[in-house]
Scaffold this active site. Structure first.
Site, PDB file in Angstrom:
ATOM      1  N   ASP A 296       0.761  -1.644   0.088  1.00 49.93           N
ATOM      2  CA  ASP A 296      -0.398   0.185   0.332  1.00 49.93           C
ATOM      3  C   ASP A 296       0.849   1.421   0.437  1.00 49.93           C
ATOM      4  OD1 ASP A 296      -1.625   1.888   0.715  1.00 49.93           O
ATOM      5  OD2 ASP A 296      -3.067   1.131   2.228  1.00 49.93           O
ATOM      6  N   ASP A 297       1.142   1.807  -1.018  1.00 50.89           N
ATOM      7  CA  ASP A 297       1.556   3.465  -1.430  1.00 50.89           C
ATOM      8  C   ASP A 297       3.181   2.762  -1.252  1.00 50.89           C
ATOM      9  OD1 ASP A 297      -0.492   4.265  -1.310  1.00 50.89           O
ATOM     10  OD2 ASP A 297      -0.231   5.393   1.007  1.00 50.89           O
TER      11      ASP A 297
END
Length: 468
Positions: A54-55
């Site tokens: 995530d990210d």
């Protein structure tokens, strides 16, 4: 004295010989039939593991050039498999990106993109529509066990949770780990098992380790049943948390600690597959949902030489690190420049399981197996870059045309270009040199592709704007 009729004796033994030969022939026919059946029996369908950070930025792994974050497990995974250098997410923020991965469709088609809210929140009412078909649903029809572990973010109401989208089990958080603002009235971020909250607030410093333990337990429990594991890490989305074993160990600070723990987690899963003797029948794919949240400064990641990051349709927002590993099927040490997207994992997974593509909808994914097995260098020519419901850019081959440009946040000025900005991404991956004036025919070609694409877009009903 015993007299034997030699004629009758010869006749008797002749009948015995005939019966013996008939028996031998039938035995050989039976054995050859069983042997042929054994030879022509279809191989066991492969297990599929998708690990989704995530990210995570394009430049955040050692194998992608980061100088101080140590990622030995992912480095080895790439050395033993294939590393993609031009791999894209389906969107530049969390919710639509996850919808794209699991459905194989541009999220604007499923209604998982909105001009009002870019992602789902704790006050959102809806989520991924039931009519959408996920990888899990398609594989479950082919006898796969399915598990979603980690961050979901496709709807937290009971009817939108993973167990209503083809997953046998769910263990994780329902949305982003920063969605607990008191001023907005958000509840503390919960940890869930299936449809029940088991911890609130979730102890985030232990999440990566617990996700890893749950993933390994799921793999161990399957025996001979094929399985699909979707491990969607909570991090490195902010706020950042690492366990005691990793906190303070990276030269890059807390962000590096988090990445190094995700690397450890990946290594544990690959080792478990080897120890169980199923590595040769398991495809593992590692990538990220979108680019780094660079406005978070040292708590955000790096897009390396790419421009901008999360929330944008510049390369840094949607081009992701991506590694595929499958011993015995994927030749080691490959670096692929082919264009590919997370939506292609849908088509690849269905092809491996022998599942048919849905015929009643447009699927944007393309089967990557010809690339993974070295039979073809490329399977895709075009990539579309959406932000909210608008197409901001499109890429064909090396050329990317920006029709609209904007930085990460809605308050920043949106610029519509009468003459699209044009970049040759093979020569200029950082999108520094606009060459539109030199290549009007390239822009014309991309415009035609976009116009044809929009004719068959079939936008889904906005699922993100409905709130409590």
């Amino acid at each position: 004295m015993l007299f034997i009729d030699e004629g009758k004796q010869r006749a008797y033994y002749s009948r015995l010989d005939f019966k013996l030969w008939v028996g031998i022939i039938f035995l050989m026919v039976g054995l050859s039939g069983r042997l042929a059946a054994a030879v022509t029996t279809e191989p066991d369908p492969p297990n599929i593991v998708i690990i989704f950070a995530d990210d995570l930025g394009y430049g955040d792994l050692g194998v992608y050039g980061h100088p101080t974050i140590r990622t030995p497990s992912l480095d080895r995974m790439a050395a033993k498999g294939i590393k993609f250098t031009q791999f894209y997410s389906g969107a530049s923020v969390c919710t639509p990106s996850r919808a794209a991965l699991l459905t194989g469709r541009l999220p604007v088609r499923s209604g998982m993109m909105s001009d009002k809210f870019r992602v789902l929140f704790p006050f959102s009412e809806k989520g991924l529509p039931a009519k959408e078909i996920t990888i899990a649903e398609a594989l479950k029809e082919k006898g796969y066990a399915t598990a979603a572990i980690g961050k979901w973010h496709l709807g937290h109401e009971p009817s939108y949770l993973p167990t209503n989208h083809g997953f046998d089990t769910f263990y994780g958080i329902p949305y982003s780990n920063d969605m607990s603002l008191k001023r907005r009235g958000d509840p503390p971020v919960p940890l869930m098992r299936d449809k029940s909250i088991i911890e609130q607030p979730a102890k985030q410093q232990t999440l990566t380790r617990r996700y890893t333990r749950e993933s390994i337990a799921f793999i161990q429990d399957q025996g001979n049943q094929p399985f699909f594991l979707y491990l969607a890490h909570t991090f490195p989305h902010v706020p950042l948390y690492a366990s005691e074993e990793f906190r303070g160990k990276s030269s890059r600070g807390l962000y590096g600690d988090v990445i190094e723990e995700i690397d450890w987690s990946t290594g544990k899963i690959l080792n478990e597959l080897r120890e169980l003797g199923i590595a040769d029948n398991t495809l593992v794919f590692f990538t990220s949902d979108n680019g780094p949240w660079i406005v978070k400064k040292q708590e955000g990641g790096s897009a390396g030489l790419l421009r901008n990051g999360k929330g944008t349709t510049w390369e840094g927002g949607m081009r992701e690190p991506a590694i595929a590993w499958w011993p015995g099927t994927i030749a080691p040490g490959q670096v692929s420049q082919t264009l590919a997207t997370t939506m292609d994992l849908f088509s690849t997974s269905l092809a491996l399981a022998g599942a048919d593509h849905p015929k009643d909808r447009i699927i944007d994914g393309i089967n990557l197996m010809p690339v993974l097995t070295g039979k073809q260098e490329e399977v895709r020519q075009v990539v579309y870059y959406y932000r909210e419901k608008k197409l901001h850019a499109a890429r064909k081959g090396p050329w990317k045309a920006h029709f609209i440009t904007q930085s990460a946040y809605e308050g920043d000025r949106r610029v519509r270009h009468k003459i699209p900005q044009l970049y040759n991404l093979e020569k200029d991956p950082g999108e520094r040199f606009n060459v539109a004036k030199k290549h009007p025919q390239v822009i014309s070609d991309i415009k035609k592709i976009v116009e044809e694409h929009k004719k068959n877009l079939n936008r889904g009903k906005d699922q993100l704007s409905a709130v409590k």
